[in-house]
Design an enzyme around this catalytic site. Structure first.
Site, PDB file in Angstrom:
ATOM      1  N   GLU A  37       0.815  -1.203   0.000  1.00  0.00           N
ATOM      2  CA  GLU A  37       0.000   0.000   0.000  1.00  0.00           C
ATOM      3  C   GLU A  37       0.857   1.265   0.000  1.00  0.00           C
ATOM      4  OE1 GLU A  37      -2.954   0.195  -0.747  1.00  0.00           O
ATOM      5  OE2 GLU A  37      -3.592  -1.871  -0.520  1.00  0.00           O
ATOM      6  N   TYR A  58      -6.119   6.771   3.784  1.00  0.00           N
ATOM      7  CA  TYR A  58      -6.280   5.712   2.791  1.00  0.00           C
ATOM      8  C   TYR A  58      -5.578   4.432   3.241  1.00  0.00           C
ATOM      9  CZ  TYR A  58      -5.255   2.514  -0.835  1.00  0.00           C
ATOM     10  OH  TYR A  58      -5.115   1.342  -1.499  1.00  0.00           O
ATOM     11  N   ASP A 101      -9.540   5.851  -2.471  1.00  0.00           N
ATOM     12  CA  ASP A 101      -8.397   6.356  -3.234  1.00  0.00           C
ATOM     13  C   ASP A 101      -8.934   7.042  -4.488  1.00  0.00           C
ATOM     14  OD1 ASP A 101      -9.256   4.291  -4.803  1.00  0.00           O
ATOM     15  OD2 ASP A 101      -7.246   3.683  -5.387  1.00  0.00           O
ATOM     16  N   CYS A 135     -17.367   0.708 -20.341  1.00  0.00           N
ATOM     17  CA  CYS A 135     -18.674   0.510 -19.708  1.00  0.00           C
ATOM     18  C   CYS A 135     -19.327  -0.819 -20.127  1.00  0.00           C
ATOM     19  CB  CYS A 135     -19.598   1.680 -20.017  1.00  0.00           C
ATOM     20  SG  CYS A 135     -18.995   3.258 -19.341  1.00  0.00           S
ATOM     21  N   CYS A 143     -18.584  -3.346 -17.545  1.00  0.00           N
ATOM     22  CA  CYS A 143     -18.815  -2.938 -16.152  1.00  0.00           C
ATOM     23  C   CYS A 143     -20.053  -3.597 -15.566  1.00  0.00           C
ATOM     24  CB  CYS A 143     -18.937  -1.420 -16.063  1.00  0.00           C
ATOM     25  SG  CYS A 143     -19.187  -0.839 -14.372  1.00  0.00           S
ATOM     26  N   CYS A 200     -25.589   3.130 -12.922  1.00  0.00           N
ATOM     27  CA  CYS A 200     -24.598   4.205 -13.047  1.00  0.00           C
ATOM     28  C   CYS A 200     -25.196   5.427 -13.744  1.00  0.00           C
ATOM     29  CB  CYS A 200     -23.384   3.717 -13.821  1.00  0.00           C
ATOM     30  SG  CYS A 200     -22.108   4.983 -14.009  1.00  0.00           S
ATOM     31  N   THR A 220       6.535  16.924  -9.881  1.00  0.00           N
ATOM     32  CA  THR A 220       5.111  17.175  -9.751  1.00  0.00           C
ATOM     33  C   THR A 220       4.782  18.650  -9.902  1.00  0.00           C
ATOM     34  OG1 THR A 220       4.980  15.329  -8.232  1.00  0.00           O
ATOM     35  CG2 THR A 220       3.102  16.814  -8.281  1.00  0.00           C
TER      36      THR A 220
END
Length: 342
Positions: free
Chosen positions: A45, A128, A146, A205, A208, A214, A299
DNA sequence: CAAACGTGGCC
DNA sequence: TGGCCAAGTTT
């Protein structure tokens, strides 16, 4: 439109069934309902924070082979761990990783806390990661949120608020779907769906399990979510990096300060990095020659690093080029290659 | 709390 | 090719 409570079990069942069929075979995962080692869950993680699974996987294998338990990692030398992390980025994670391993070894007898609150108190473990470890390693019904989960929620409910302002609302929506049944699988199912199907661009999709419910799919333009606030532009900075070699071809390195950019890592001697190209005093006397420049994007700024090479001596950490290559952050590895080539 | 904090792959 | 994005945390 929010789901009514009666819809939640059906949605959960649909996604958990999908996960049973499509879970990615990632190296830190267990199969057959075996609860994974908390150390391995935590390590994965932390490596996965803002990092792709493809990038993290080889580092995970190397770390677990070299340091099989949290106590092994706690006993490692700082420089060894920082060097092993080189190239993975966000180096504060490596410093916190060691601090966390040592806290677990010293304060918890080498056993990870099994509650979200206990985990959250550890260095480098935020909301998280605490929720993810609690759910995956300890079967706690934690709300694991997340970037993937945020995107899935934003689409499922067609959230009209742009990120990052929408975060609290997305967190509440995610919480409304958490239940006691298979908490670790639920969290990973949501993240796998976000990573492979409910992708940022061109979501799949047709593959999914949640399209029936949705709102973004119903709109016909699911990729429009999550809405995002405009980004600020990225400035450019300029600096000089010196590739100084001694008579045996070794390269001069420095240990960077613990805090700040590339903190605690090895680096080449450099000038300050400013908005304009500026002259800077070299770190040693040498017949400095220009070797070109390298570009690197961080970044929050882009960097043009002019590389100069020379031969000399001084108070540095002298390292063979092959050793330096593996221990340096990418920006310095690029500059080193430029210096050795030019 | 907005900003700092890496890197590589993709289009 | 330059912006976007990836299993966030810290200050």
């Amino acid at each position: 439109m929010p789901l009514v409570p009666a819809d939640v079990p059906a949605l959960r069942a649909a996604l958990l069934d999908w996960y049973d069929a499509h879970a990615r075979p990632l190296v830190w995962r267990t199969t057959g309902g075996v609860r994974p080692d908390p150390y391995r869950v935590w390590l994965s993680e932390v490596m996965l924070q803002q990092t792709t699974t493809v990038h993290a996987a080889p580092y995970f294998e190397a770390f677990t082979a070299r340091w099989p338990t949290v106590s092994d990692l706690a006993a490692a030398a700082d420089a060894e761990v920082m060097a092993a992390w080189a190239g993975l980025g966000y180096y504060a994670r490596a410093r916190n990783l060691l601090a966390c391993a040592r806290a677990v070894a010293r304060d918890h007898g080498g056993v990870f806390p099994d509650t979200e609150a206990g985990l959250l108190a550890l260095p480098g473990v935020g909301p998280y990661t605490a929720a993810a470890v609690a759910a995956i390693a300890f079967g706690r019904p934690a709300n694991v949120v997340d970037g993937n989960v945020e995107r899935v929620m934003a689409r499922l409910f067609a959230v009209g608020t742009p990120l990052p302002a929408a975060k609290p609302e997305l967190r509440r929506l995610a919480a409304s779907l958490v239940a006691d049944d298979r908490p670790g699988d639920w969290a990973q199912a949501l993240m796998d769906l976000g990573a492979t199907v409910c992708r940022p661009g061109r979501p799949l999709c047709h593959a999914c399990p949640l399209t029936v419910r949705c709102a973004a799919f119903a709109s016909g333009t699911p990729e429009r979510w999550p809405l995002k606030a405009p980004k600020t532009e990225r400035p450019r900075r300029h600096g000089v990096a010196w590739v100084l070699r001694d008579g045996q071809g070794r390269v001069a390195l420095v240990r960077r300060p613990e805090k700040g950019l590339l903190g605690g890592m090895l680096g080449l001697p450099t000038s300050d990095w400013g908005p304009a190209v500026a002259e800077a005093p070299p770190p040693a006397a040498a017949d400095w020659r220009d070797a070109g420049a390298v570009e690197h994007v961080f970044t929050h700024f882009a960097l043009t690093l002019t590389v100069r090479t020379g031969q000399g001596r001084g108070d540095f950490l002298w390292s063979a080029p092959d050793e330096a290559r593996t221990a340096l952050p990418t920006v310095f590895r690029k500059a080193l290659e430029r210096g050795l080539a030019g």
